[in-house]
Design a protein around this motif. Sequence first.
Motif, mmCIF file in Angstrom:
data_model
loop_
_atom_site.group_PDB
_atom_site.id
_atom_site.type_symbol
_atom_site.label_atom_id
_atom_site.label_comp_id
_atom_site.label_asym_id
_atom_site.label_seq_id
_atom_site.Cartn_x
_atom_site.Cartn_y
_atom_site.Cartn_z
ATOM 1 N N PRO A 72 0.788 -1.230 0.000
ATOM 2 C CA PRO A 72 0.000 0.000 0.000
ATOM 3 C C PRO A 72 0.825 1.289 0.000
ATOM 4 N N LYS A 73 2.060 1.216 0.443
ATOM 5 C CA LYS A 73 2.936 2.391 0.459
ATOM 6 C C LYS A 73 4.263 2.041 -0.224
ATOM 7 N N PRO A 74 4.229 1.854 -1.544
ATOM 8 C CA PRO A 74 5.445 1.424 -2.237
ATOM 9 C C PRO A 74 6.491 2.525 -2.325
ATOM 10 N N THR A 75 7.736 2.118 -2.305
ATOM 11 C CA THR A 75 8.847 3.037 -2.517
ATOM 12 C C THR A 75 9.063 3.195 -4.020
ATOM 13 N N ASP A 76 9.903 4.136 -4.404
ATOM 14 C CA ASP A 76 10.248 4.275 -5.815
ATOM 15 C C ASP A 76 10.891 2.994 -6.334
ATOM 16 N N GLN A 77 11.688 2.342 -5.512
ATOM 17 C CA GLN A 77 12.309 1.084 -5.921
ATOM 18 C C GLN A 77 11.241 0.012 -6.155
ATOM 19 N N ASP A 78 10.240 -0.065 -5.274
ATOM 20 C CA ASP A 78 9.143 -1.022 -5.465
ATOM 21 C C ASP A 78 8.441 -0.763 -6.795
ATOM 22 N N ILE A 79 8.190 0.508 -7.079
ATOM 23 C CA ILE A 79 7.509 0.874 -8.324
ATOM 24 C C ILE A 79 8.368 0.475 -9.516
ATOM 25 N N ASP A 80 9.646 0.803 -9.475
ATOM 26 C CA ASP A 80 10.542 0.485 -10.582
ATOM 27 C C ASP A 80 10.643 -1.015 -10.825
ATOM 28 N N GLU A 81 10.658 -1.801 -9.754
ATOM 29 C CA GLU A 81 10.808 -3.246 -9.884
ATOM 30 C C GLU A 81 9.515 -3.926 -10.325
ATOM 31 N N THR A 82 8.379 -3.351 -9.964
ATOM 32 C CA THR A 82 7.095 -4.011 -10.201
ATOM 33 C C THR A 82 6.390 -3.515 -11.448
ATOM 34 N N ILE A 83 6.406 -2.232 -11.685
ATOM 35 C CA ILE A 83 5.684 -1.666 -12.824
ATOM 36 C C ILE A 83 6.638 -1.599 -14.011
ATOM 37 N N THR A 84 6.644 -2.672 -14.780
ATOM 38 C CA THR A 84 7.535 -2.778 -15.930
ATOM 39 C C THR A 84 6.771 -2.598 -17.242
ATOM 40 N N ASN A 85 5.553 -2.132 -17.145
ATOM 41 C CA ASN A 85 4.752 -1.851 -18.338
ATOM 42 C C ASN A 85 5.410 -0.728 -19.132
ATOM 43 N N ILE A 86 5.234 -0.772 -20.434
ATOM 44 C CA ILE A 86 5.818 0.231 -21.314
ATOM 45 C C ILE A 86 4.750 1.244 -21.719
ATOM 46 N N CYS A 87 5.113 2.516 -21.655
ATOM 47 C CA CYS A 87 4.245 3.611 -22.101
ATOM 48 C C CYS A 87 5.014 4.382 -23.168
ATOM 49 N N ARG A 88 4.552 4.305 -24.393
ATOM 50 C CA ARG A 88 5.260 4.987 -25.477
ATOM 51 C C ARG A 88 5.202 6.505 -25.337
ATOM 52 N N CYS A 89 4.199 7.006 -24.650
ATOM 53 C CA CYS A 89 4.085 8.459 -24.457
ATOM 54 C C CYS A 89 5.017 8.957 -23.349
ATOM 55 N N GLY A 90 5.516 8.040 -22.538
ATOM 56 C CA GLY A 90 6.462 8.413 -21.498
ATOM 57 C C GLY A 90 5.843 9.046 -20.266
ATOM 58 N N THR A 91 4.673 8.583 -19.870
ATOM 59 C CA THR A 91 4.001 9.177 -18.710
ATOM 60 C C THR A 91 4.448 8.555 -17.379
ATOM 61 N N PHE A 92 5.646 8.022 -17.351
ATOM 62 C CA PHE A 92 6.115 7.312 -16.161
ATOM 63 C C PHE A 92 6.154 8.206 -14.923
ATOM 64 N N GLN A 93 6.513 9.466 -15.070
ATOM 65 C CA GLN A 93 6.548 10.362 -13.910
ATOM 66 C C GLN A 93 5.138 10.599 -13.366
ATOM 67 N N GLN A 94 4.154 10.767 -14.252
ATOM 68 C CA GLN A 94 2.775 10.941 -13.805
ATOM 69 C C GLN A 94 2.254 9.667 -13.133
ATOM 70 N N VAL A 95 2.666 8.508 -13.649
ATOM 71 C CA VAL A 95 2.285 7.239 -13.025
ATOM 72 C C VAL A 95 2.827 7.192 -11.609
#
Length: 149
Positions: free
Chosen positions: A116-139
């Motif tokens: 429920p309270k992921p770190t940036d590392q948790d997000i980087d390791e888990t959310i490996t989906n690709i966004c061609r528009c590059g909205t990763f910062q908004q995610v």
Amino acid sequence: MANLTINGKTFDVDVEPDTPLLWAIRENIGLTGTKYGCGIALCGACTVHVDGVAMRSCGVSVSEAIGKQITTIEGLAGEGALHKVQQAWIANDVPQCGYCQSGMIMAVAALLKDKPKPTDQDIDETITNICRCGTFQQVREAIHAIANA
């Protein structure tokens, strides 16, 4: 004939057992929110939950999904209210073209269920989906907004 439980409803689909779950969801059942991206389980556009676990449906066969609870983007919201991830997507202006977003939302919902309270590392390791528009910062901002609410 395969019997699949998707978004709480049972569907009989006449497909070969090795048919990717993605095709059964889109072509046989008609739920088109789950998108085809790469077809090799790398991009994440086809992410659904299988027994609560985020999985790329292009890499899961129909035979592997029988007897399991499958949730697609259409089933994520409940009882007339958007899921908290869907709400955060709107509040944080996450999508641009939106093509990958259903899979991204499904992946994030699974992450937040487990952490429920992921770190940036948790997000980087888990959310490996690709966004061609590059909205990763908004995610990332949307995920942190949910975690800090």
